[in-house]
Design a protein around this motif. Structure first.
Motif, PDB file in Angstrom:
ATOM      1  N   TRP A  44       3.624   5.868  -5.470  1.00  0.00           N
ATOM      2  CA  TRP A  44       3.642   5.896  -6.934  1.00  0.00           C
ATOM      3  C   TRP A  44       2.491   6.728  -7.479  1.00  0.00           C
ATOM      4  O   TRP A  44       2.679   7.549  -8.376  1.00  0.00           O
ATOM      5  N   ARG A  45       1.311   6.558  -6.902  1.00  0.00           N
ATOM      6  CA  ARG A  45       0.145   7.277  -7.423  1.00  0.00           C
ATOM      7  C   ARG A  45       0.247   8.772  -7.143  1.00  0.00           C
ATOM      8  O   ARG A  45      -0.094   9.608  -8.002  1.00  0.00           O
ATOM      9  N   VAL A  46       0.715   9.128  -5.938  1.00  0.00           N
ATOM     10  CA  VAL A  46       0.829  10.547  -5.598  1.00  0.00           C
ATOM     11  C   VAL A  46       1.880  11.216  -6.472  1.00  0.00           C
ATOM     12  O   VAL A  46       1.671  12.317  -6.994  1.00  0.00           O
ATOM     13  N   ILE A  96       0.840  -1.204   0.000  1.00  0.00           N
ATOM     14  CA  ILE A  96       0.000   0.000   0.000  1.00  0.00           C
ATOM     15  C   ILE A  96       0.873   1.251   0.000  1.00  0.00           C
ATOM     16  O   ILE A  96       0.597   2.230  -0.712  1.00  0.00           O
ATOM     17  N   LEU A  97       1.961   1.231   0.791  1.00  0.00           N
ATOM     18  CA  LEU A  97       2.888   2.369   0.838  1.00  0.00           C
ATOM     19  C   LEU A  97       3.460   2.659  -0.544  1.00  0.00           C
ATOM     20  O   LEU A  97       3.457   3.808  -1.012  1.00  0.00           O
ATOM     21  N   LEU A  98       3.941   1.629  -1.230  1.00  0.00           N
ATOM     22  CA  LEU A  98       4.534   1.824  -2.555  1.00  0.00           C
ATOM     23  C   LEU A  98       3.493   2.306  -3.565  1.00  0.00           C
ATOM     24  O   LEU A  98       3.776   3.194  -4.379  1.00  0.00           O
ATOM     25  N   LEU A  99       2.306   1.732  -3.504  1.00  0.00           N
ATOM     26  CA  LEU A  99       1.262   2.136  -4.450  1.00  0.00           C
ATOM     27  C   LEU A  99       0.837   3.582  -4.223  1.00  0.00           C
ATOM     28  O   LEU A  99       0.632   4.335  -5.178  1.00  0.00           O
ATOM     29  N   VAL A 100       0.716   3.983  -2.947  1.00  0.00           N
ATOM     30  CA  VAL A 100       0.316   5.358  -2.646  1.00  0.00           C
ATOM     31  C   VAL A 100       1.396   6.335  -3.102  1.00  0.00           C
ATOM     32  O   VAL A 100       1.107   7.372  -3.717  1.00  0.00           O
TER      33      VAL A 100
END
Length: 453
Positions: free
Chosen positions: A172-174, A166-170
């Motif tokens: 990347w998305r931000v 979740i940390l990596l996805l957030v």
């Protein structure tokens, strides 16, 4: 003050919310899992009690059981400390039958239907259908707690394991969402005195469109203001220099006619004042050009020949020698005229306010520094503090307008050069040292750019 990143704040804020939600969800899942597992295990105790009804019916047919202390023991293979234990007792509290892992005394002293928690077991007590016996079924407490822990771990562990994802996805998305803002930031950062072109159209969200338009409008106004200032300086130089030059010529001719007369002294005073007006006009034009950003643009040129030319010019005008030493070449980027104005004012100040017994010394160092020394009485801290203000002069009888250091400071800032004034000269008790330190990183970057071009 420590600066903060908008992307970091969005990421950290989002992660705090997600983490908080996961923690609350984990607590709720753990509580629900504990409740469900406990209920299921209690149901198991009730089912075992129902199965023991067959044993009760056999005891009712054979009459009272053995009087063996601790009751009869049912020997079964494969019994471990995790196996359910049971007891069958009479209504009077006498233990008649028990499993081999059950204690020799009743689980609970008072035989009453319900669930009980004792140190080593959770016990379910229920009367038999005939009403002559009580059935007590116990489950080892450690086994029940172990089952609850495992069930909670199975429910909560995936949330913990997926949190790094979740940390990596957030992140990347931000960062992907912040790309338009980063592009706008880089475009604005590249703007300056040498680049006032409008920011090109970018794929910006609605919130940044207004900023994009405001920046372009500001750049347009700034470009117009600088163009107006430069046009004024150019026109003023043309319009004012010619009349003042003509006035000086006429006064000099008039003074030649009045030599030996009573009016010669007055003509001399007029000539001196006209020259003073010319010098003041020249300094005002230089100040106007400096404040208009004349040094913000330019190309690579050699600084040392410029300083050498200025030194020779001042030697002819003032009759004072200027010693130039150090490097024979130093390439810098900037406007040659503006740089000439900068060092013309510094050298002129050194000549006018220095002692005639010692020449002015200029040293160009390999560290991209220009050092200007002149001998004089040491300046006070108040004079050093105020000498760069326009029209402020120290206690001196030398001619001047009080604008030289102000002009030099303006141009040095536009050249991104550090200019410092020290008095007395370090290691001595007299003199003034002016150090102009050029930024090496920008010079090297400019050289690389010119080589590519």
């Amino acid at each position: 003050m420590k600066r903060w990143s908008l992307a970091s704040r969005i990421v950290s804020g989002t992660l705090i919310i997600v983490l908080g939600a996961l923690v609350i969800l984990s607590i709720l899942v753990a509580a629900f899992t504990r409740y469900e597992v406990t209920e299921r295990l209690d149901n198991s105790l009730q089912e075992v009690a129902e199965r023991l009804e067959f044993v009760i019916s056999e005891l009712d047919r054979t009459g009272p059981g053995s009087a063996t202390p601790g009751g009869q023991i049912a020997q079964l293979p494969g019994v471990s400390r995790r196996t359910l234990a049971y007891q069958i007792a009479s209504t009077g509290g006498r233990l008649e039958v028990r499993s081999q892992n059950a204690p020799e005394t009743l689980f609970v002293p008072r035989l009453k239907s319900g669930f009980y928690n004792i140190p080593l077991f959770r016990v379910y007590v229920v009367p038999s259908a005939s009403g002559h016996h009580y059935i007590l079924v116990g489950e080892p407490t450690f086994h029940r707690n172990e089952a609850v822990r495992r069930a909670i771990l199975i429910s909560v562990l995936p949330m913990v394991v997926f949190f790094p994802a979740i940390l990596l996805l957030v992140r990347w998305r931000v960062r992907r969402a912040m790309r338009p803002l980063t592009s706008l930031q880089q475009e604005i950062r590249s703007r300056g005195g040498s680049n006032l072109a409008p920011v090109p159209p970018l794929d910006l969200p609605e919130e940044l469109v207004a900023i994009h338009s405001a920046v372009n409008l500001l750049l347009e106004r700034l470009k117009m203001a600088l163009s107006t200032e430069r046009a004024f300086a150019t026109n003023a130089a043309h319009e004012l220099r010619n009349p003042v030059g003509a006035l000086l010529a006429q006064v000099q001719v008039l003074r030649n006619f009045l030599v030996g007369s009573d009016y010669e002294e007055r003509a001399t005073i007029i000539l001196q004042q006209a020259r003073r007006i010319g010098r003041m006009m020249e300094k005002l034009l230089q100040l106007s050009r400096a404040t208009s950003g004349i040094a913000l643009t330019g190309s690579m040129f050699d600084l040392v020949p410029v300083i050498r030319f200025l030194a020779e010019e001042l030697k002819r005008e003032k009759g004072r020698a200027i010693e130039l030493s150090g490097l024979s070449h130093l390439m810098i980027r900037g406007d040659m005229d503006a740089t000439g104005i900068l060092f013309r004012n510094l050298l002129e100040n050194a000549v006018l306010h220095g002692s005639s017994a010692h020449p002015v010394s200029v040293i160009v160092t390999p560290d991209y520094e220009v050092l200007i020394y002149n001998d004089c009485e040491p300046l006070t801290s108040e004079v050093l503090r105020d000498m760069e203000k326009p029209f402020v002069r120290g206690k001196t009888d030398a001619e001047g307008s009080g604008l030289g250091m102000a002009i030099a400071r303006q141009i040095s800032q536009q050249l991104h050069a550090d200019m410092t004034v020290s008095s007395p000269i370090p290691g001595t008790a007299r003199g003034v040292l002016v150090t102009v330190r050029l930024r090496v990183s920008e010079i090297k970057e400019c050289i690389r750019t010119d080589q590519k071009l």
